[in-house]
Write a protein that holds these residues in place. Structure first.
Motif, short mmCIF file in Angstrom:
data_model
loop_
_atom_site.label_atom_id
_atom_site.label_comp_id
_atom_site.label_asym_id
_atom_site.label_seq_id
_atom_site.Cartn_x
_atom_site.Cartn_y
_atom_site.Cartn_z
N LEU A 1 0.85 -1.18 0.00
CA LEU A 1 0.00 0.00 0.00
C LEU A 1 0.89 1.24 0.00
CD1 LEU A 1 -2.87 0.90 0.29
CD2 LEU A 1 -2.83 0.20 2.67
N GLY A 2 1.19 1.74 -1.18
CA GLY A 2 2.06 2.91 -1.26
C GLY A 2 1.26 4.20 -1.28
N THR A 3 1.91 5.30 -0.99
CA THR A 3 1.25 6.60 -1.01
C THR A 3 0.75 6.90 -2.42
OG1 THR A 3 2.96 7.23 0.58
CG2 THR A 3 1.55 8.98 -0.25
N THR A 4 1.50 6.46 -3.42
CA THR A 4 1.15 6.76 -4.81
C THR A 4 0.59 5.55 -5.54
OG1 THR A 4 2.96 8.35 -4.79
CG2 THR A 4 2.08 7.76 -6.94
N THR A 5 1.15 4.38 -5.31
CA THR A 5 0.75 3.20 -6.08
C THR A 5 0.44 2.04 -5.16
OG1 THR A 5 2.44 3.92 -7.63
CG2 THR A 5 1.47 1.81 -8.06
N ILE A 6 -0.51 1.23 -5.59
CA ILE A 6 -0.90 0.05 -4.81
C ILE A 6 -0.72 -1.20 -5.66
CG2 ILE A 6 -2.90 -1.09 -3.76
CD1 ILE A 6 -3.78 1.88 -3.11
N ASP B 1 -1.68 -10.55 -10.37
CA ASP B 1 -1.55 -9.33 -9.57
C ASP B 1 -2.13 -8.14 -10.29
OD1 ASP B 1 0.50 -8.65 -11.27
OD2 ASP B 1 2.09 -9.03 -9.82
N ALA B 2 -2.42 -7.12 -9.51
CA ALA B 2 -3.04 -5.92 -10.05
C ALA B 2 -2.34 -4.73 -9.43
CB ALA B 2 -4.52 -5.89 -9.69
N SER B 3 -2.26 -3.64 -10.17
CA SER B 3 -1.71 -2.42 -9.57
C SER B 3 -2.55 -1.24 -10.03
CB SER B 3 -0.25 -2.24 -9.98
OG SER B 3 -0.16 -2.12 -11.37
N PHE B 4 -2.65 -0.27 -9.17
CA PHE B 4 -3.39 0.94 -9.54
C PHE B 4 -2.89 2.11 -8.72
CE2 PHE B 4 -5.80 -1.58 -6.52
CZ PHE B 4 -6.24 -0.68 -5.56
N GLU B 5 -3.18 3.27 -9.22
CA GLU B 5 -2.77 4.50 -8.53
C GLU B 5 -3.60 4.63 -7.25
OE1 GLU B 5 -3.00 7.72 -11.24
OE2 GLU B 5 -2.08 9.15 -9.86
N ASN B 6 -2.96 5.03 -6.17
CA ASN B 6 -3.71 5.19 -4.92
C ASN B 6 -4.77 6.28 -5.10
OD1 ASN B 6 -4.63 5.77 -2.33
ND2 ASN B 6 -2.68 5.18 -1.40
N PRO B 7 -6.06 5.92 -4.99
CA PRO B 7 -7.11 6.91 -5.26
C PRO B 7 -7.23 7.95 -4.15
CG PRO B 7 -8.08 4.87 -4.49
CD PRO B 7 -6.60 4.61 -4.62
N TYR C 1 -11.84 0.97 -4.58
CA TYR C 1 -10.95 0.61 -5.69
C TYR C 1 -10.42 -0.82 -5.54
CZ TYR C 1 -10.60 5.06 -8.15
OH TYR C 1 -10.88 6.15 -8.91
N LEU C 2 -10.07 -1.13 -4.29
CA LEU C 2 -9.53 -2.46 -4.03
C LEU C 2 -10.58 -3.53 -4.33
CD1 LEU C 2 -7.09 -3.95 -2.90
CD2 LEU C 2 -7.98 -3.55 -0.60
N THR C 3 -11.82 -3.24 -3.98
CA THR C 3 -12.91 -4.17 -4.24
C THR C 3 -13.01 -4.48 -5.73
OG1 THR C 3 -14.12 -3.45 -2.30
CG2 THR C 3 -15.43 -4.48 -4.03
N HIS C 4 -12.92 -3.44 -6.56
CA HIS C 4 -12.99 -3.67 -8.00
C HIS C 4 -11.82 -4.53 -8.46
CE1 HIS C 4 -16.40 -1.13 -8.48
NE2 HIS C 4 -15.79 -0.11 -7.93
N ALA C 5 -10.63 -4.26 -7.93
CA ALA C 5 -9.45 -5.04 -8.33
C ALA C 5 -9.64 -6.50 -7.93
CB ALA C 5 -8.19 -4.46 -7.70
#
Ligand code: FES
Length: 553
Positions: A144-149, A164-170, A200-204
């Motif tokens: 769980l990054g400040t910018t990216t997850i 695996d999935a990655s997305f920008e921290n909303p 967001y995590l739920t969608h991932a």
């Protein structure tokens, strides 16, 4: 009359009168939502980078949002002409990778020993039944990054990585760095950051190729602030000197024996099995969080004889130095510049980001773009290359001033809108670099060794993986040590979180290890300012003069 709408880089002409959300759907843009587009779920946040004045005024449901952020279901285009440019909190691409988990080097004793086990159709958590099922059992590891997850799905019976999935921290609408998120969470709207992230995590999770209810444990690595926000704890104390997580304070008061966290998925509103455990890895101290702890597992420092350094460059850069006998750690508040934040045309390392820059002999700028699509911006590795190339070709001096006298350089690349790099951007990067370099000096100095004495220098993190070592050394982002010692290991934090998910033994090892780490507090270090000022300049960095100039504290 029509409006020129640029949404997530897709360009179209639209008639006014509809919400940004409604325009997104026919363009095939997936705007996160879990309400009826009525302002309830707060997930449909978009950043409006141009044309805010062409949109309807914010409604009460948007009062939690600042600056350029809007709820796309609540704002309509109301003008007849002009340009609106916006994007969702960007999603990354999901990669399906069915491969065996890579064990860290020299870790031959490590074996599959998860907290979740099966006895026939009984699913057990630490030996206690929590469900009945004959389906495969799964777990998640999350960085769980400040910018990216980054989230990784594993089969707990085989150790296989499934996806695996990655997305920008909303949570970016609450500020781009840790301190502004703390302020937002404390003053503006408690728990909204957590709820947005969970959306967001739920969608991932729902996009993963398994039934979410077969996921029985989630292990979370993240800096102290991100971790505690996720667990719905107050983060106020992390923002005040001496910058401690509430878990660290409670441990000092004897109220708990570890800074690790444990909660049910149901309590945290996650879509996995309701009785699944969500385990937050222990933090080290202050801002040196569970991500740094996870890195220690990832590189197996507890069993290491050599002196190793780990540098995970990010909005908060983590530094670890040592071996099985002595470990020091520090956290540098570098800010988001090297992750593309606070930079005019900056963006995260997602498709459309310029990740490589080369200045040819004729002075032309050649770029490499992630995904081979038209450029949308420049990500961290592209920014480092840009600085390195400008320095190499004498177009920028060591103080970060452009020799041309211009205040910006426009890149001649295929893109939807002009992409440029300004002296203001250089200043932002200089300060971020200054904080990182100061951290390096402090931790090596306090440990009592020079840069060149380290045996291995792991460059961790998504950004560190793609960085040009040559450019980084030239601008002084990395110490000027032998290339053969620098190893780009990628996301060591997610590797560490996976190890903790798959092995109770390693998890217990980490719980003990974090208590042995010496935390170097940069803010309290007498030489920090000198190091920082020097680090803001663009030249190779070495440790020897400083070790003599500033005696050990
Ligand atoms: S879609 Fe739920 S708030 Fe906009």
């Amino acid at each position: 009359m029509s409006i020129e709408l640029h949404f997530n880089g897709i360009h179209t002409g639209v008639a006014p009168g509809s919400s940004l959300f409604d325009y997104a759907e026919p363009l095939g843009i997936n705007v996160p939502t879990s309400c009826k587009k009525n302002g309830k779920c707060k997930e449909c946040v978009v950043e409006v980078v141009e044309g805010m004045e062409l949109l309807s005024k914010p409604v009460p449901a948007e009062k939690h949002l600042r600056d350029k952020f809007r709820l796309s279901c609540c704002c309509k285009i109301i003008a007849d002409s002009g340009v609106v440019r916006c994007h969702t909190m960007r999603r990354g691409e999901m990669r399906i990778e069915r491969h065996a988990f890579q064990l860290p080097a020299g870790n031959e004793k490590w074996q599959l020993d998860p907290a979740i086990t099966r006895d026939g159709d009984r699913i057990l958590l630490d030996g206690e039944e929590i469900a009945r099922s004959t389906s495969p059992i799964h777990g998640l590891a999350m960085d769980l990054g400040t910018t990216t997850i980054v989230v990784r799905l594993l089969n707990l019976e085989t150790g296989e990585v499934i996806a695996d999935a990655s997305f920008e921290n909303p949570q970016r609408f609450g500020g781009s760095d840790v301190m502004s998120r703390i302020q937002y969470d404390t003053e503006v709207h408690s728990k909204l950051l957590q709820r947005t992230l969970v959306g967001y995590l739920t969608h991932a999770i729902e996009e993963f190729p398994v039934d979410p209810k077969t996921i029985y444990e989630l292990v979370v690595a993240g800096n102290s602030t991100m971790r505690d926000i996720f667990f719905r704890l107050s983060v106020y104390s992390i923002g005040q000197s001496p910058y401690r997580s509430i878990t660290e304070l409670e441990m000092e008061e004897g109220k708990r024996t570890t800074t690790s966290l444990s909660e049910t998925a149901k309590k945290l509103l996650l879509p996995i099995h309701p009785k699944a455990r969500v385990y937050g890895l222990p933090i080290i101290s202050g801002h040196v969080g569970a991500d740094a702890a996870a890195c220690m597992l990832g590189v197996n420092i507890a069993n290491e004889d050599r002196v190793i350094a780990v540098m995970d460059i990010g909005t908060n850069t983590e530094l670890i130095l040592g071996n099985k006998n002595k470990i020091f750690a520090a956290s540098c508040p570098a800010g988001p510049a090297f992750e593309g934040g606070a930079i005019s045309c900056g963006m995260p390392g997602l498709p459309g980001a310029i990740e490589k820059v080369k200045i040819a002999e004729d002075g032309s700028i050649q770029v490499g773009v992630i995904g081979g699509v038209p450029a949308q911006g420049i990500c961290g590795s592209g920014l480092v290359d840009m600085l390195g190339e400008l320095l190499r070709t004498n177009q920028m001096n060591q103080l970060g001033r452009f020799e041309s006298g211009e205040d910006k350089i426009v890149l001649d690349v295929a893109s939807d809108s002009p992409i440029y790099f300004s002296e203001g951007d250089v200043n932002e990067l200089a300060q971020a670099k200054g904080a990182n370099v100061a951290g390096l000096h402090v931790i090596f100095h306090d440990y009592g060794i020079r840069f060149e004495e380290v045996d291995v220098f792991y460059l961790a993190g998504g950004f560190g993986r793609y960085l040009s070592v040559e450019s980084s050394k030239r601008i002084g982002l990395l110490p000027n040590i032998d290339d053969s010692k620098i190893i780009q290991v990628g996301n060591a934090a997610i590797e560490g979180a996976c190890i903790a998910l798959l092995s109770r033994t390693k998890r217990a090892e980490l719980e003990n290890l974090v208590k042995r780490v010496t935390h170097c507090r940069l803010e309290a270090h007498p030489n920090f300012f000198n190091y920082f000022v020097e680090g803001c300049q663009f030249h190779p960095v070495a440790s020897s003069p400083e070790l003599e100039k500033f005696p050990a504290s």
